[in-house]
Write a protein that holds these residues in place. Structure first.
Motif, PDB file in Angstrom:
ATOM      1  N   PHE A  84       8.357   6.053   7.538  1.00 36.40           N
ATOM      2  CA  PHE A  84       7.240   5.122   7.603  1.00 36.40           C
ATOM      3  C   PHE A  84       7.332   4.203   8.814  1.00 36.40           C
ATOM      4  O   PHE A  84       8.422   3.776   9.207  1.00 36.40           O
ATOM      5  CB  PHE A  84       7.162   4.312   6.297  1.00 36.40           C
ATOM      6  N   THR A  85       6.164   3.894   9.384  1.00 36.52           N
ATOM      7  CA  THR A  85       6.091   3.003  10.534  1.00 36.52           C
ATOM      8  C   THR A  85       6.352   1.566  10.093  1.00 36.52           C
ATOM      9  O   THR A  85       6.349   1.262   8.892  1.00 36.52           O
ATOM     10  CB  THR A  85       4.700   3.063  11.187  1.00 36.52           C
ATOM     11  N   GLU A  86       6.543   0.692  11.045  1.00 36.74           N
ATOM     12  CA  GLU A  86       6.749  -0.722  10.722  1.00 36.74           C
ATOM     13  C   GLU A  86       5.532  -1.292   9.998  1.00 36.74           C
ATOM     14  O   GLU A  86       5.676  -2.067   9.059  1.00 36.74           O
ATOM     15  CB  GLU A  86       7.066  -1.528  11.985  1.00 36.74           C
ATOM     16  N   GLN A  87       4.334  -0.910  10.421  1.00 33.61           N
ATOM     17  CA  GLN A  87       3.126  -1.395   9.751  1.00 33.61           C
ATOM     18  C   GLN A  87       3.063  -0.879   8.319  1.00 33.61           C
ATOM     19  O   GLN A  87       2.727  -1.622   7.396  1.00 33.61           O
ATOM     20  CB  GLN A  87       1.872  -0.984  10.516  1.00 33.61           C
ATOM     21  N   GLU A  88       3.392   0.382   8.110  1.00 35.76           N
ATOM     22  CA  GLU A  88       3.390   0.939   6.759  1.00 35.76           C
ATOM     23  C   GLU A  88       4.434   0.244   5.882  1.00 35.76           C
ATOM     24  O   GLU A  88       4.155  -0.086   4.728  1.00 35.76           O
ATOM     25  CB  GLU A  88       3.650   2.450   6.803  1.00 35.76           C
TER      26      GLU A  88
END
Length: 145
Positions: A84-88
């Motif tokens: 998962f990305t930082e935003q996710e």
């Protein structure tokens, strides 16, 4: 009788919740939240609430939007994966905080990956998703193969 289908018993309230849901979807779009991220949040909230009806629906919706089975398999332990990305991660941590009030900052990954507008839009998404989960669970919506 302590179990009834709430949406059938009070259809006007159901319509109001659906209207709020549509309004939140507009807020998410205006905040630049990817529709797939919104599905991930819906799935995580539904996991936390134990709502099989919503889990099945939003997992299918996520797959239709291009989500992978690997990411879906680890979303319950998202903080331990590199999928998962930082935003996710920030959105999933926020989903847990809003769903499990009050929650310690176990997974506080908000390092500025979300704007104030995105935090607000995702918080509203979680609030509405919690309402949908409770409606489905309380009404005993069927979940059969």
């Amino acid at each position: 009788m302590d179990t009834v289908n709430l949406s059938k018993q009070h259809p006007e309230q159901y319509k109001l919740l659906a209207g709020l849901d549509a309004s939140v979807a507009s807020a998410l779009a205006a905040a630049g939240i990817d529709p797939l991220l919104a599905e991930l949040v819906k799935i995580r909230v539904s996991q936390l609430n134990g709502c099989a009806f919503c889990l099945r629906m939003h997992t299918r919706d996520a797959i239709a939007k291009g989500e992978t089975t690997d990411r879906l398999a680890v979303i319950a332990a998202w903080w331990e994966s590199q999928y998962f990305t930082e935003q996710e991660k920030a959105a999933l941590a926020l989903a847990e905080k809003v769903t499990e009030l009050p929650v310690q900052d176990e997974h506080d990954t908000d390092d500025g990956a979300l704007t104030a507008e995105q935090v607000s839009a995702i918080s509203w998404l979680v609030i509405v998703m919690n309402a949908w989960n409770r409606l489905a669970i309380r009404s005993h919506y069927p979940v059969a193969p």
